[in-house]
Design an enzyme around this catalytic site. Structure first.
Site, short mmCIF file in Angstrom:
data_model
loop_
_atom_site.label_atom_id
_atom_site.label_comp_id
_atom_site.label_asym_id
_atom_site.label_seq_id
_atom_site.Cartn_x
_atom_site.Cartn_y
_atom_site.Cartn_z
N VAL A 26 1.52 -0.95 -0.75
CA VAL A 26 0.56 -1.55 -1.78
C VAL A 26 1.21 -1.28 -3.23
O VAL A 26 1.79 -0.58 -3.52
CB VAL A 26 -0.79 -1.24 -1.71
CG1 VAL A 26 -1.40 -1.57 -0.25
CG2 VAL A 26 -0.86 0.38 -1.90
N SER A 27 1.16 -2.53 -4.16
CA SER A 27 1.77 -2.44 -5.22
C SER A 27 1.23 -1.73 -6.42
O SER A 27 1.90 -1.20 -7.33
CB SER A 27 1.92 -3.97 -5.89
OG SER A 27 0.60 -4.50 -6.09
#
Length: 218
Positions: A26-27
């Protein structure tokens, strides 16, 4: 080993063993990883074989991905939810695909795109078709991110043109600022003393004093 239905291939039962892995990225630390994690759990992948990075898109160090790369052996199987989990852009995605399939010699299954399953078509034609699909999809993923950033920039510019202000709202001035400002302006106290009375740095007091002076001169 145990047998489990594989939603990527939609075939009956496949063998899930200790050489099956999942990778999640996840960024940002605020983004929720539940969707990717649920997909891995449906495949009955051992929790110890699921590697997850929560990193900003800027540094992209991905320590868990590096641990996974070191652990992977030829003929291992790696599941990822979508192709953009491998990289931030077209070049990075293609490079990581090359590392995984050519150097590490592992199989990859992209759950959101069943065509990207290297277990299928091990002959030259199958490999060629997988590479073509990969290039098209990774280019599309990068292009979509570029379009999103452009739409965001255009939206911000339009909002600013309408007078919308971004960032934190300005901190309200203390109640005694006007009194201290007037005494400072009249020479009764120094700027340092006025700033101290207001509980703010001298530079901040001078900044607000300049704003007040400009407003009075209008």
């Amino acid at each position: 080993m145990r047998r489990h239905y594989d939603p990527a291939t939609r075939k009956g039962a496949v063998t899930i063993s200790n050489n099956t892995y999942g990778y999640i990225r996840v960024s940002t630390r605020e983004q929720n990883e539940d969707r990717q994690l649920a997909a891995m759990r449906e495949l009955a992948i051992s929790r110890k074989n699921i590697f997850m990075d929560k990193q900003s898109g800027k540094d992209f160090e991905r320590p868990q991905y590096k641990r996974l790369i070191k652990k992977l052996k030829p003929d291992d199987l790696l599941y990822i939810k979508s192709i953009d989990r491998l990289g931030r852009n077209y070049v990075e995605i293609l490079e990581q695909w090359r590392v995984l399939t050519r150097e590490k010699r592992v199989d990859i299954v992209v759950l959101d795109m069943p065509l990207l399953d290297t277990r299928r078509g091990k002959d030259l034609m199958g490999t060629f078709l997988s590479d073509i699909v990969l290039q098209v999809l990774s280019f599309a993923a990068e292009n979509e991110r570029t379009n999103i950033r452009q739409r965001q920039a255009e939206g911000i510019a339009a909002a600013k043109a309408r007078g919308v202000r971004f960032g934190r709202p300005p901190k309200p001035l203390p109640e005694n600022f006007h009194s201290a400002y007037q005494r400072w302006k009249g020479g009764a106290i120094t700027g340092t003393a006025a700033a101290k009375e207001c509980g703010m740095p001298l530079a901040t007091f001078r900044y607000h004093a300049q704003i007040h002076q400009k407003a009075e001169n209008l």
